[in-house]
Design a protein around this motif. Structure first.
Motif, PDB file in Angstrom:
ATOM      1  N   LYS A  22      40.186  27.065  38.582  1.00 46.85           N
ATOM      2  CA  LYS A  22      39.607  27.128  37.228  1.00 46.85           C
ATOM      3  C   LYS A  22      38.121  27.472  37.268  1.00 46.85           C
ATOM      4  CE  LYS A  22      43.410  25.620  35.151  1.00 46.85           C
ATOM      5  NZ  LYS A  22      44.288  25.364  36.305  1.00 46.85           N
ATOM      6  N   HIS A  23      37.636  28.060  38.377  1.00 48.12           N
ATOM      7  CA  HIS A  23      36.246  28.475  38.514  1.00 48.12           C
ATOM      8  C   HIS A  23      36.211  29.968  38.804  1.00 48.12           C
ATOM      9  CE1 HIS A  23      33.839  24.621  38.879  1.00 48.12           C
ATOM     10  NE2 HIS A  23      35.082  24.178  38.832  1.00 48.12           N
ATOM     11  N   GLY A  24      35.246  30.664  38.202  1.00 45.70           N
ATOM     12  CA  GLY A  24      35.122  32.084  38.470  1.00 45.70           C
ATOM     13  C   GLY A  24      34.125  32.736  37.540  1.00 45.70           C
ATOM     14  N   TYR A  25      33.879  34.004  37.765  1.00 44.30           N
ATOM     15  CA  TYR A  25      32.981  34.776  36.911  1.00 44.30           C
ATOM     16  C   TYR A  25      33.772  35.917  36.273  1.00 44.30           C
ATOM     17  CZ  TYR A  25      32.591  37.330  41.353  1.00 44.30           C
ATOM     18  OH  TYR A  25      32.869  37.988  42.519  1.00 44.30           O
ATOM     19  N   CYS A  26      33.081  36.901  35.714  1.00 39.62           N
ATOM     20  CA  CYS A  26      33.737  37.885  34.859  1.00 39.62           C
ATOM     21  C   CYS A  26      34.876  38.620  35.559  1.00 39.62           C
ATOM     22  CB  CYS A  26      32.714  38.885  34.327  1.00 39.62           C
ATOM     23  SG  CYS A  26      31.773  39.751  35.620  1.00 39.62           S
ATOM     24  N   LEU A  27      34.715  38.968  36.835  1.00 39.47           N
ATOM     25  CA  LEU A  27      35.787  39.674  37.531  1.00 39.47           C
ATOM     26  C   LEU A  27      37.037  38.810  37.645  1.00 39.47           C
ATOM     27  CD1 LEU A  27      33.915  41.606  40.378  1.00 39.47           C
ATOM     28  CD2 LEU A  27      35.346  42.593  38.583  1.00 39.47           C
ATOM     29  N   HIS A  28      36.869  37.507  37.771  1.00 44.05           N
ATOM     30  CA  HIS A  28      38.031  36.619  37.836  1.00 44.05           C
ATOM     31  C   HIS A  28      38.712  36.513  36.468  1.00 44.05           C
ATOM     32  CE1 HIS A  28      35.674  35.360  41.377  1.00 44.05           C
ATOM     33  NE2 HIS A  28      36.838  35.056  41.909  1.00 44.05           N
ATOM     34  N   TYR A  29      37.920  36.346  35.421  1.00 46.39           N
ATOM     35  CA  TYR A  29      38.493  36.279  34.076  1.00 46.39           C
ATOM     36  C   TYR A  29      39.234  37.575  33.737  1.00 46.39           C
ATOM     37  CZ  TYR A  29      35.909  32.012  32.704  1.00 46.39           C
ATOM     38  OH  TYR A  29      35.445  30.724  32.588  1.00 46.39           O
ATOM     39  N   ALA A  30      38.555  38.716  33.950  1.00 43.78           N
ATOM     40  CA  ALA A  30      39.156  40.001  33.575  1.00 43.78           C
ATOM     41  C   ALA A  30      40.381  40.308  34.426  1.00 43.78           C
ATOM     42  CB  ALA A  30      38.116  41.113  33.704  1.00 43.78           C
ATOM     43  N   SER A  31      40.304  40.044  35.723  1.00 45.09           N
ATOM     44  CA  SER A  31      41.452  40.308  36.600  1.00 45.09           C
ATOM     45  C   SER A  31      42.647  39.455  36.199  1.00 45.09           C
ATOM     46  CB  SER A  31      41.074  40.028  38.057  1.00 45.09           C
ATOM     47  OG  SER A  31      40.023  40.864  38.485  1.00 45.09           O
ATOM     48  N   MET A  36      44.435  42.145  45.157  1.00 45.15           N
ATOM     49  CA  MET A  36      44.276  40.739  45.509  1.00 45.15           C
ATOM     50  C   MET A  36      42.809  40.291  45.512  1.00 45.15           C
ATOM     51  SD  MET A  36      47.452  40.317  45.751  1.00 45.15           S
ATOM     52  CE  MET A  36      47.594  38.606  46.270  1.00 45.15           C
ATOM     53  N   THR A  37      41.951  40.986  46.223  1.00 44.25           N
ATOM     54  CA  THR A  37      40.540  40.621  46.277  1.00 44.25           C
ATOM     55  C   THR A  37      39.638  41.757  45.804  1.00 44.25           C
ATOM     56  OG1 THR A  37      40.382  41.319  48.587  1.00 44.25           O
ATOM     57  CG2 THR A  37      40.897  38.999  48.177  1.00 44.25           C
ATOM     58  N   GLU A  86      45.160  34.234  41.562  1.00 41.97           N
ATOM     59  CA  GLU A  86      45.762  32.951  41.899  1.00 41.97           C
ATOM     60  C   GLU A  86      44.692  31.887  42.129  1.00 41.97           C
ATOM     61  OE1 GLU A  86      48.606  30.002  42.914  1.00 41.97           O
ATOM     62  OE2 GLU A  86      48.636  31.827  41.699  1.00 41.97           O
ATOM     63  N   CYS A  87      43.594  32.250  42.784  1.00 43.64           N
ATOM     64  CA  CYS A  87      42.514  31.295  43.020  1.00 43.64           C
ATOM     65  C   CYS A  87      41.875  30.851  41.705  1.00 43.64           C
ATOM     66  CB  CYS A  87      41.464  31.906  43.935  1.00 43.64           C
ATOM     67  SG  CYS A  87      41.976  32.015  45.665  1.00 43.64           S
ATOM     68  N   PHE A  88      41.693  31.785  40.766  1.00 45.61           N
ATOM     69  CA  PHE A  88      41.112  31.420  39.474  1.00 45.61           C
ATOM     70  C   PHE A  88      42.025  30.468  38.712  1.00 45.61           C
ATOM     71  CE2 PHE A  88      40.348  32.430  34.904  1.00 45.61           C
ATOM     72  CZ  PHE A  88      39.047  31.944  34.822  1.00 45.61           C
ATOM     73  N   ALA A  89      43.323  30.746  38.751  1.00 49.92           N
ATOM     74  CA  ALA A  89      44.267  29.856  38.071  1.00 49.92           C
ATOM     75  C   ALA A  89      44.315  28.487  38.739  1.00 49.92           C
ATOM     76  CB  ALA A  89      45.661  30.486  38.066  1.00 49.92           C
ATOM     77  N   ARG A  90      44.061  28.459  40.051  1.00 51.32           N
ATOM     78  CA  ARG A  90      44.138  27.193  40.786  1.00 51.32           C
ATOM     79  C   ARG A  90      42.864  26.369  40.643  1.00 51.32           C
ATOM     80  NH1 ARG A  90      45.561  28.032  46.907  1.00 51.32           N
ATOM     81  NH2 ARG A  90      47.355  28.965  45.833  1.00 51.32           N
ATOM     82  N   LEU A  92      50.484  36.982  41.808  1.00 51.89           N
ATOM     83  CA  LEU A  92      50.599  35.785  40.983  1.00 51.89           C
ATOM     84  C   LEU A  92      51.351  34.725  41.770  1.00 51.89           C
ATOM     85  CD1 LEU A  92      51.554  37.368  37.528  1.00 51.89           C
ATOM     86  CD2 LEU A  92      49.285  36.981  38.500  1.00 51.89           C
ATOM     87  N   GLY A  93      50.622  33.714  42.209  1.00 54.41           N
ATOM     88  CA  GLY A  93      51.243  32.588  42.893  1.00 54.41           C
ATOM     89  C   GLY A  93      51.742  31.563  41.900  1.00 54.41           C
ATOM     90  N   PRO A  94      52.093  30.380  42.366  1.00 54.29           N
ATOM     91  CA  PRO A  94      52.644  29.362  41.461  1.00 54.29           C
ATOM     92  C   PRO A  94      51.679  28.941  40.358  1.00 54.29           C
ATOM     93  CG  PRO A  94      52.210  28.474  43.670  1.00 54.29           C
ATOM     94  CD  PRO A  94      52.107  29.942  43.777  1.00 54.29           C
ATOM     95  N   ASP A  95      50.383  28.861  40.660  1.00 52.14           N
ATOM     96  CA  ASP A  95      49.427  28.436  39.633  1.00 52.14           C
ATOM     97  C   ASP A  95      49.232  29.518  38.574  1.00 52.14           C
ATOM     98  OD1 ASP A  95      48.250  25.746  40.627  1.00 52.14           O
ATOM     99  OD2 ASP A  95      48.210  27.015  42.400  1.00 52.14           O
ATOM    100  N   ALA A  96      49.165  30.771  38.998  1.00 56.27           N
ATOM    101  CA  ALA A  96      49.009  31.861  38.030  1.00 56.27           C
ATOM    102  C   ALA A  96      50.245  31.998  37.160  1.00 56.27           C
ATOM    103  CB  ALA A  96      48.711  33.166  38.757  1.00 56.27           C
TER     104      ALA A  96
END
Length: 764
Positions: free
Chosen positions: A511-520, A322-323, A505-509, A451-455
């Protein structure tokens, strides 16, 4: 119990002293709250200021009610045990009733323990227990500081202890110079005020002039000094070549940093933390609210001039939590210099589909000791420790014996091309889904609520646009979709983004993040794309290519990066990079000649079991001579072992204290030791009492101590008034009696007088 209401209304030390102690506590609480330690959620620690003020209140009230040190701290601890969980519950459930808040804290704390110790989770999603711990730190530190000032009249003790907590917090976080300066100013004023108080008391006792004169002089002179000192320090700070505390962890032993990384899965992580010891790739890859922005040089490397755009791989991770990501079920064993590193393992490179490359790495700020290598390591010129995951032996990382020294590595880089002999797009497309059982177990798990609703909506959009669930075609499409979609924004500071879900889920919601968010996100979406045939993926951390000057490549901390590797039967792990906004190169593989389905190259990354002789003697992995990674049961044992170790240390310390007295013992020091022990419980000697009268009074309260009290009293009278010099057996008897009195006088804690408490007398 009699209460001097005059003292409560007007403390001897003055209201200014109380305000300064409260200011120190509030500064400390604000400094702990500011970096949002609990997974970047600053609102959860907004109540620390109240914990700090309550701690100051108990530390102040105890001496004014004439409680002893231990009574004050015990009462404060009891109230902290009740109120801190309620305040933590209020932070998690705003507006809830006190009973509901307390229950929420209790439930969350129990669930956190069960997650780690019993539910086989690498990380716990519970957070409220972290809030409780931080609240106790704020309360306890503030209470200690307050009692040190008003109980012991030792403001320096308060400044030192509270300052240590503040500086430790500042060394782990960024942009905390303002708190350090404010704390310094308040501390200096407190020390000046308390010194003025001592001088006033001396003038009053000796009847020297007007005591208010000395107070005003100290305060005026101290104020001028503090203002000039602070202006000078701020001027020097602005002109300094580097930020204060920026190198606080430079030189810390790699083993200590590694240990911190190992236990970090049990700790919260804030949104504004300073990297410890430069860029670190540990057993846990935490996905916090900030990413590395330090432009310092991580390392330089000598590479062949024909090689370009090499990614430097440091570690792989199999378990998403998750984190964070974690390395699970690991085994470590030694590899001598010059020996094949991956021989006998499923990721041992094949000559037909890789090309050899030799690089020399020279660590600069990156001195963690993990090998940085483009592709798969083959041999190294120094001894290493290979860490593998699972019983098959999948690559996790390689530890260098000397992480500070340059090293040369022979490696194998994948040959991705368009000829029939190389790895082509059509070959990967036809690889099929016949994954080894262990690959499925290690690299296809998707935690509940990952994976929440946005993901899930994002996954549906990608699947609809891709029009396929073929692992290769979907991987390529998803990589390009995430990297080029303008809806997603690369952002290294997410502290202004409000999201209480997992990283994907936060990245999908947002739409902001860095490489760990994209790769995860890519890894989890691939795993969840086809429930019948989940696609094995793992996270990789390392560095992007640096700046090239001839054969020398300079890689900065800013190049630290994360990407994805996808497993294809018969071909092994293929890298993909979905991160957009930083110029990261996506993986591009030519399709090559058309092939019928399911025709992988069997020799590449095959599914056969590894060669058991690879592990120096036999069985995998027990006979490897390494250490296996800690699973949930092992972590529970580790916690238990730590608690037992703490108990042993405390027991030894207590035994050493009880075994005292230490040093040379005389009848006079024995008498003082006994009187001080009794004074702590409110039974100090009165000025009118003789030695025998005081010893007799204590003996009536503690009958079992009568004989020892008589021994010490006789020795005191004989040496002080009769001039007798004791030695031999008599002095040994005094020492033994003093040792026993340190225990027997503890009974006074239950005999504390309720009224008419005797005045405590200094025995110095």
């Amino acid at each position: 119990m009699s209460i001097d209401t005059t003292r409560i209304r007007r403390p001897e030390e003055g209201w200014l002293t109380l305000l300064l102690v409260a200011a120190l506590a509030l500064i400390l609480a604000s400094a702990i709250d500011d970096p949002a330690w609990v997974n970047g959620k600053g609102e959860l620690t907004d109540g620390l200021w109240l914990c700090a003020l309550l701690g100051v209140g108990f530390g102040f009230a105890g001496p004014k009610l004439r409680w002893g040190r231990w009574t004050t701290h015990l009462v404060g601890a009891l109230f902290a045990g009740l109120l801190v969980p309620i305040l933590a519950g209020f932070a998690a459930l705003p507006g809830s009733a006190p009973a509901a808040a307390f229950n929420a804290t209790a439930d969350g704390t129990i669930d956190a323990y069960l997650d780690i110790a019993w539910r086989s989770l690498e990380f716990t999603r519970e957070e409220i227990h972290y809030v409780v711990v931080l609240g106790i730190v704020a309360w306890g530190t503030s209470q200690f500081g307050s009692y040190a000032v008003f109980g012991h009249r030792r403001p320096l003790n308060a400044v030192v202890v509270m300052g240590l907590v503040l500086v430790l917090n500042a060394t782990l976080t960024i942009d905390h110079l303002n708190y350090v300066l404010a704390f310094t100013i308040a501390s200096l004023f407190l020390l000046i005020e308390m010194h003025a108080f001592d001088e006033r008391a001396t003038w009053i006792r000796r009847r020297i002039g007007d005591p208010t004169t000395i107070s005003g002089m100290y305060l005026r002179g101290g104020t001028v000094f503090i203002v000039l000192a602070m202006l000078g320090s701020m001027l020097l700070t602005q002109r300094a070549a580097s930020s204060p505390l920026a190198g606080a962890w430079d030189g810390v032993d790699d083993d200590l940093i590694s240990f911190g990384e190992r236990i970090s899965r049990l700790l919260p992580m804030g949104g504004a933390l300073r990297p410890i010891g430069g860029v670190q790739f540990g057993e846990v890859a935490r996905i916090t609210d900030t990413w590395i922005t330090d432009p310092g040089i991580a390392f330089t490397a000598t590479v062949p001039s024909t090689e370009e755009k090499l990614r430097w791989r440091a570690a792989t991770y199999d378990t998403y939590g998750m984190t964070a990501w974690a390395q699970k079920n690991k085994t470590r064993f030694n590899v001598n210099a010059g020996e094949p590193i991956m021989e006998g393992l499923p990721e041992n490179p094949e000559e037909d589909t890789t090309r050899p490359i030799t690089v020399t790495v020279r660590p600069e700020q990156y001195e963690q000791g993990l090998m940085l290598v483009p592709g798969v390591p083959v041999t190294a010129d120094q001894a290493t420790e290979l860490e593998i995951t699972g019983s098959q032996g999948w690559f996790a990382t390689v530890h260098m014996t000397d992480g500070h020294a340059p090293y040369t590595v022979d490696a194998a880089v994948l040959e991705l091309g368009d000829s029939q002999e190389l790895i082509t797009g059509h070959r990967l497309e036809a690889a099929g889904t016949g994954y080894p059982a262990e690959i499925r177990d290690l690299y296809t798990q998707v935690p509940d609520d990952a994976l929440g609703p946005d993901a899930r909506a994002l996954l549906a959009t990608i699947l609809d646009a891709a029009g396929t669930t073929n692992p290769y075609r979907l991987s390529v499409f998803m990589q390009n979709y995430l990297q080029t979609n303008p809806d997603f924004e690369y952002d290294t500071d997410l502290t202004d983004q409000s999201c209480d879900a997992g990283a994907v889920e936060c990245f999908a919601r947002t739409k902001h993040g860095y490489c760990l968010h994209y790769a995860s996100t890519m890894a989890m979406l691939l795993r969840a794309a086809d429930p019948a045939h989940p696609i094995p993926t793992r996270l990789v951390q390392g560095f992007l290519p640096g700046k090239r000057t001839g054969n020398t490549e300079t890689v900065e901390n800013l190049n630290a990066h994360a990407w994805v590797e996808v497993y294809f039967p018969g071909y092994g792990w293929i890298p993909f990079d979905p991160t957009g906004g930083i110029g990261a190169e996506p993986t591009v593989i030519a399709d090559g000649p058309s092939l019928p389905p399911a025709t992988p190259l069997a020799s590449i990354g095959g599914t056969e079991a590894p060669d058991p002789t690879r592990f120096r003697g036999g069985d995998l992995p027990e006979a490897a001579g390494g250490t296996t990674g800690a699973g949930p049961a092992d972590r529970a044992l580790l916690v238990l072992f730590s608690v037992l170790l703490a108990v042993v240390v405390l027991t030894i310390a207590g035994a050493a204290w009880l075994r005292g007295p230490r040093g040379e013992v005389s009848p006079d020091t024995a008498w003082q030791s006994m009187a001080r022990a009794a004074s702590r419980f409110g039974f100090g000697p009165k000025p009118t009492q003789t030695v025998y009268e005081y010893a007799s009074a204590l003996g009536e309260l503690v009958p079992v101590a009568k004989a020892d009290l008589q021994t010490v009293a006789d020795a005191k009278v004989e040496t002080t008034y009769a001039g007798v010099r004791l030695g031999g057996a008599r002095l040994d008897a005094v020492r033994a009696a003093t040792r026993r009195l340190r225990i027997s006088l503890l009974r006074l804690v239950v005999r504390r007088p309720r009224k008419g408490r005797g005045k405590r007398v200094s025995l110095r």
